[in-house]
Design a protein around this motif. Structure first.
Motif, PDB file in Angstrom:
ATOM      1  N   ILE A 169      83.673  35.985  77.174  1.00 13.17           N
ATOM      2  CA  ILE A 169      83.287  35.864  78.724  1.00 13.17           C
ATOM      3  C   ILE A 169      81.892  36.278  79.119  1.00 13.17           C
ATOM      4  O   ILE A 169      81.344  35.054  79.884  1.00 13.17           O
ATOM      5  N   LEU A 171      87.534  42.835  72.057  1.00 10.45           N
ATOM      6  CA  LEU A 171      86.174  42.843  72.073  1.00 10.45           C
ATOM      7  C   LEU A 171      85.486  41.392  72.194  1.00 10.45           C
ATOM      8  O   LEU A 171      84.458  41.150  72.921  1.00 10.45           O
ATOM      9  N   ALA A 209      86.631  38.880  72.560  1.00 12.84           N
ATOM     10  CA  ALA A 209      87.128  38.195  73.999  1.00 12.84           C
ATOM     11  C   ALA A 209      86.219  38.439  75.290  1.00 12.84           C
ATOM     12  O   ALA A 209      85.843  37.446  75.775  1.00 12.84           O
ATOM     13  N   SER A 210      85.782  39.580  75.418  1.00  8.75           N
ATOM     14  CA  SER A 210      84.937  40.007  76.230  1.00  8.75           C
ATOM     15  C   SER A 210      83.431  39.500  76.125  1.00  8.75           C
ATOM     16  O   SER A 210      82.736  39.140  77.084  1.00  8.75           O
ATOM     17  N   THR A 211      83.092  39.255  74.676  1.00  7.45           N
ATOM     18  CA  THR A 211      81.784  38.753  74.249  1.00  7.45           C
ATOM     19  C   THR A 211      81.853  37.180  74.740  1.00  7.45           C
ATOM     20  O   THR A 211      80.904  36.568  74.933  1.00  7.45           O
TER      21      THR A 211
END
Lengths: 663, 181
Positions: B16, B10, B12-14
């Motif tokens: 991005i 999660l 990591a997507s933040t």
């Protein structure tokens, strides 16, 4: 390349040049245009009617009406071309200014704009090389933008010292100041993120935070001072939001959670960055294991559209928090709810892609087609989007897509312009024939009639002059008397003369029979003739003056008629080359037809490109949702596994108990 | 263990998402491909501008030949004593233009632009041009004034410029008509 140029204009111009130059223009005293053509071009340019301004420039240039303004017209042509999305034309104009015949100041400006164009094309080496040509004589109004550009370029090479030094030289009251410091902060942050992914130790989050905080503070200071930019009244508020958001995430990565929350809370709720701020706020709470507090912003987020990546993440974040809080049942239903939402979203995207494949792009996005050309620099955020496609509106409101849409709109505006000329040109031949017919009418009618009138008037005039001259030389005052008096005088003279003749014929004896009466009549006639002659001499001067005055009027009339005759002859002497005009009209019609066909082809290509771009964006969004859906399904499976394990364990435990109590 | 992995994913997507925020301001697309839609659009724009120029000149030559053409322009110098709203233009008593100005247009005039207000045909000889200006005068009061001028139309194009200037001495706008040779 298309996106590069557009983003360039959006980035470099919107961030810097347009805002600054517009502000500077406002402050400059109005300049008097020495030539009308140049003034007309300025009139369009100041209204940001770039197409019309370039058309007027082209007309004025052809008519050599751009004199007396030095290099300004050329610089303006370059600037307007750039603003109208014609960077190649702009480049050739600025190149022309470097031919050695312009001052150092002008050449520096040309170098500057060439550097900017190269930067916009991501050709940083070329940009650096070109900007290196700029000498000390760069005009003050460009100094801040130049320093900002130098700073940006340095950041491309991660030369932070150089970037900072250029930033320091930007004046405090320049709108480039907050943008440049933001960009430095953002560059630190990018380096930090890259290092983090590479597993390297890096503390760039700290200078990033300092610069981003500074950017937010500067932007808010500009906003409080009432500054507005090319992107609207909220431009500096929006920049402050963006800086606070980035600072919040930098602090989050630096594990300064409370400070991060402080930045996220300062982002405006009604601004475009609110969703990302709320997501970050939630994560900062989660990182501190304050799970309940994380729910507040995230639950607010899931009321919004799933188009936003922040909202997508919040859907999966909420059940994650419940799981952390030990509420497995709520977590499970939360993940299931998220999975449903993601699936719905995937179907919406599939439908949107179908629509994009079958629809006319311009109909899908643009409601009003009659607005003419788009302000290429400033309007990317302002295009009117079809309210019936809110999904696309929100998803595709980014700069890249907006720039492609602007291109398409410009092509439609070009088409309207060409069609309007096509209708006009259809009447040109008629106008030409009418003009030719009118000239013929003048030649055979008006001119001939006028010549006859002139001849007749000249004859009258000559006769009158001759008579006056004769009267004056004979002192014939009677001839100048009014017609009645003249007749009376002449009749009296004739009567007296006749009476004297009769008396003489009868021997001249006045005592003779009937002679006395004849003598009396003769004397009366002589008296009357004498009175008439007296009157004639009395009025001689007045009558002669009146006749001369009348003759003067005739002379004036003749002069006017001569002038008219000359004008007619002048008009007729200028050859109306009907054949040549007909050729020009035919040629123009052909060019219009060809250009319209090329434009239609351009529209088709641009539509396809826009459609591809939209589909690519939607596909990207689709993949992102799919990833979230997969993540969610895994979580659901995991929770079911846990539940099943717990149930087994409970059942085993229950069985043992049963065993224990069982008899 | 699983939760920890999920947390990382999660975040990591933040990250991005964060990259998106940062790039939104600074990044420029790296597309370096050859001729594109934009290049094509640029070519078309240039072509249409040149065609417009030629058509404009042809139209003027055909519809407003030099021996009958009269062109009226409007300019404003400073304009602090007068906020222009409208101009009504008459030639020989006949209305030929009635123009209402937007704020943007007034600003363009104020900054040195010149408006091509009217282009038409008149016979050779003497004519009278009258322009009625309405707007806001000193102290924001309603203001209406007219200016007249007699001109002689000859064989060449007659250019007339209506000028709005500030009279510092009178604290009033001064309206004049200039004949261009």
């Amino acid at each position: 390349m298309a996106s590069v140029l557009r983003q360039l204009a959006v980035l470099v111009c919107a961030l810097s040049c347009a805002a600054l130059s517009a502000a500077a223009d406002k402050k400059d005293p109005p300049s008097a245009a020495n030539a009308l053509g140049y003034g007309v071009m300025l009139y369009e340019y100041f209204q940001r009617n770039h197409f019309e301004a370039l058309r007027e420039y082209s007309i004025a240039e052809k008519r050599q009406e751009l004199y007396g303004h030095g290099s300004y017209p050329k610089l303006l042509e370059g600037g307007i071309s750039l603003a109208f999305g014609m960077d190649r034309k702009a480049e050739s104009v600025f190149d022309e200014l470097l031919n050695g015949s312009y001052s150092e100041g002008v050449q520096n400006q040309a170098w500057f704009y060439l550097g900017k164009i190269a930067y916009q094309r991501s050709n940083y080496e070329r940009s650096r090389e070109v900007l290196g040509e700029i000498g000390p004589a760069l005009p003050n109004k460009l100094q801040n933008e130049y320093r900002s550009l130098v700073s940006q370029l340095a950041l491309r090479y991660e030369d932070f010292n150089h970037a900072e030094a250029a930033f320091e030289r930007i004046e405090a009251n320049s709108p480039f100041k907050p943008y440049t410091t933001f960009n430095i902060g953002a560059a630190y942050q990018k380096r930090f993120i890259r290092s983090r992914y590479a597993g390297a130790e890096n503390n760039d989050w700290y200078p990033a935070t300092l610069k981003l905080d500074e950017a937010a503070e500067l932007a808010l200071r500009f906003d409080r001072a009432g500054a507005t930019g090319e992107q609207g009244d909220d431009e500096f508020k929006s920049l402050a939001d963006r800086a606070l958001l980035a600072a919040g995430y930098a602090l989050l990565q630096g594990e300064r959670y409370d400070a991060a929350i402080d930045r996220f809370k300062r982002v405006r709720l009604q601004g475009p960055y609110a969703a990302q701020a709320m997501l970050g706020y939630g994560w900062a709470e989660v990182e501190q294991e304050r799970f309940t507090e994380a729910l507040t912003p995230w639950e607010h987020l899931i009321d919004q559209s799933l188009i936003s990546p922040a909202v997508q993440e919040a859907y999966v974040g909420i059940p994650y928090v419940y799981e952390k809080l030990g509420a497995k049942s709520k977590a499970l239903s939360g993940f299931e709810f998220a999975a449903d939402k993601y699936q719905q979203e995937l179907r919406s995207i599939e439908n949107a892609v179908q629509n994009l494949r079958s629809a006319n792009m311009i109909d899908l996005f643009v409601v009003e087609q009659d607005q003419g050309f788009v302000d290429w620099v400033a309007a990317h955020d302002n295009l009117v989007l079809n309210p019936q496609s809110p999904y696309l509106t929100e998803l595709l409101a980014g700069h890249e897509f907006q720039a492609a849409l602007t291109d398409l709109r410009d092509l439609y505006a070009l088409q309207q312009n060409l069609e309007s000329w096509q209708r006009k040109v259809a009447t040109f031949q008629f106008a030409l024939e009418s003009r030719h017919a009118a000239r013929e009418a003048v030649r055979v009618g008006d001119k001939q009639q006028l010549l006859e009138q002139i001849d007749s008037l000249q004859a009258v005039r000559s006769d009158a002059y001759e008579r006056l001259s004769l009267i004056e030389s004979n002192s014939d005052a009677v001839s100048l008397l009014p017609r009645e008096k003249q007749r009376t005088a002449r009749k009296s003279q004739a009567l007296a003369s006749d009476a004297r003749a009769l008396i003489a014929a009868q021997g001249g004896d006045p005592q003779g029979s009937g002679m006395q009466d004849l003598v009396n009549k003769a004397q009366w006639a002589e008296f009357l003739a004498g009175v008439a002659l007296w009157d004639a001499h009395e009025e001689y001067s007045k009558n002669a003056w009146q006749i001369r005055k009348d003759l003067q009027i005739i002379d004036d009339m003749l002069e006017q008629m001569e002038q008219r005759k000359n004008n007619i002859e002048h008009i007729l002497s200028e050859q109306l080359d009907v054949k040549r005009y007909t050729e020009r009209i035919t040629e123009a019609s052909k060019k219009l037809e060809d250009t319209l066909a090329a434009n239609q082809q351009g529209i088709d290509i641009a539509q396809q490109a826009l459609s591809d771009l939209a589909i690519a964006k939607l596909s990207q969004h689709y993949r992102s949702i799919q990833a979230h859906l997969a993540q969610t399904r895994l979580a659901i499976t995991r929770l079911y596994d846990i539940n099943a394990a717990e149930l087994d364990s409970a059942m085993e435990s229950g069985a043992e108990n049963v065993n224990e109590v069982a008899p | 263990m699983k939760i920890a992995r999920q947390n990382n994913t999660l975040l990591a997507s933040t990250l991005i998402l964060l990259l998106g925020i940062v790039y939104a301001v600074t990044a420029v697309a790296q597309d370096q491909s050859g001729p594109s839609v934009s290049d094509n659009v640029q070519d078309l724009k240039q072509r249409v501008i040149e065609l417009n120029r030629d058509l404009f000149i042809l139209e003027e030559e055909l519809l407003f030949p030099a021996n009958t053409q009269v062109a009226v322009f409007l300019s404003m110098d400073v304009g602090e004593f007068f906020q222009l709203d409208a101009v009504n233009l008459k030639i020989d008593g006949k209305e030929v233009s009635n123009y209402l100005y937007t704020e943007k247009q007034v600003d363009a005039l104020f900054r040195g632009g010149i408006q091509r207000l009217h282009i038409g045909n008149v016979r050779s000889g003497e004519h009278e041009i009258t322009a009625f200006f309405t707007g806001r005068g000193p102290q924001g009061r309603d203001y209406r004034r007219a200016v007249s001028h007699t001109f002689t139309k000859g064989g060449d194009i007659k250019y007339l410029e209506l000028q709005i200037r500030d009279s510092i001495q009178l604290h009033q706008p001064a309206l004049t008509v200039k004949e261009w040779q």
